[in-house]
Design a protein around this motif. Sequence first.
Motif, PDB file in Angstrom:
ATOM      1  N   LEU A  39      -7.772 -13.057  38.192  1.00  0.00           N
ATOM      2  CA  LEU A  39      -7.321 -12.809  36.830  1.00  0.00           C
ATOM      3  C   LEU A  39      -5.819 -12.537  36.760  1.00  0.00           C
ATOM      4  N   ASN A  40      -5.290 -11.732  37.667  1.00  0.00           N
ATOM      5  CA  ASN A  40      -3.848 -11.453  37.649  1.00  0.00           C
ATOM      6  C   ASN A  40      -3.035 -12.708  37.900  1.00  0.00           C
ATOM      7  N   LEU A  41      -3.477 -13.552  38.832  1.00  0.00           N
ATOM      8  CA  LEU A  41      -2.776 -14.810  39.099  1.00  0.00           C
ATOM      9  C   LEU A  41      -2.809 -15.712  37.869  1.00  0.00           C
ATOM     10  N   TYR A  42      -3.967 -15.779  37.219  1.00  0.00           N
ATOM     11  CA  TYR A  42      -4.104 -16.583  36.004  1.00  0.00           C
ATOM     12  C   TYR A  42      -3.166 -16.087  34.910  1.00  0.00           C
ATOM     13  N   LYS A  43      -3.135 -14.771  34.698  1.00  0.00           N
ATOM     14  CA  LYS A  43      -2.267 -14.207  33.669  1.00  0.00           C
ATOM     15  C   LYS A  43      -0.799 -14.442  34.003  1.00  0.00           C
ATOM     16  N   TRP A  44      -0.419 -14.285  35.279  1.00  0.00           N
ATOM     17  CA  TRP A  44       0.966 -14.518  35.683  1.00  0.00           C
ATOM     18  C   TRP A  44       1.351 -15.965  35.418  1.00  0.00           C
ATOM     19  N   SER A  45       0.487 -16.910  35.835  1.00  0.00           N
ATOM     20  CA  SER A  45       0.843 -18.324  35.660  1.00  0.00           C
ATOM     21  C   SER A  45       0.910 -18.693  34.182  1.00  0.00           C
ATOM     22  N   ARG A  47       1.821 -16.719  31.706  1.00  0.00           N
ATOM     23  CA  ARG A  47       3.097 -16.193  31.192  1.00  0.00           C
ATOM     24  C   ARG A  47       4.265 -17.041  31.685  1.00  0.00           C
ATOM     25  N   ARG A  48       4.223 -17.437  32.945  1.00  0.00           N
ATOM     26  CA  ARG A  48       5.309 -18.236  33.531  1.00  0.00           C
ATOM     27  C   ARG A  48       5.452 -19.576  32.813  1.00  0.00           C
ATOM     28  N   TYR A  49       4.326 -20.287  32.611  1.00  0.00           N
ATOM     29  CA  TYR A  49       4.398 -21.591  31.957  1.00  0.00           C
ATOM     30  C   TYR A  49       4.736 -21.463  30.475  1.00  0.00           C
ATOM     31  N   ALA A  50       4.365 -20.362  29.842  1.00  0.00           N
ATOM     32  CA  ALA A  50       4.781 -20.129  28.451  1.00  0.00           C
ATOM     33  C   ALA A  50       6.291 -19.944  28.389  1.00  0.00           C
ATOM     34  N   ASP A  51       6.861 -19.229  29.365  1.00  0.00           N
ATOM     35  CA  ASP A  51       8.323 -19.067  29.416  1.00  0.00           C
ATOM     36  C   ASP A  51       9.019 -20.400  29.619  1.00  0.00           C
TER      37      ASP A  51
END
Length: 87
Positions: A39-45, A47-51
């Motif tokens: 879940l943390n990896l999914y949330k990080w990715s 956010r990263r791709y949204a940026d």
Amino acid sequence: MIVARGYLPDREPYIQWYIDGDYINTPYGRFQAAELEFLNLYKWSSRRYADIARNQRERVPEIERRLQSMVDEASSLLNTLHKTRIG
């Protein structure tokens, strides 16, 4: 970690959650513990791709200005060639 500990926190929002074998049952659905690990990896990715997408959208006006200046320069060169045409 929750399964290894053997219990869930006894405060909100976890009061309605419970462990059943390899699954964690929540008011939102039933999940395998392995799914929650990522879940943390999914949330990080996400956010990263949204940026990245946001940054690309912000660059569109700059790219449009550059393209317009290239079109203007090409048009100017064509006009110059037409004016200086021999024959």
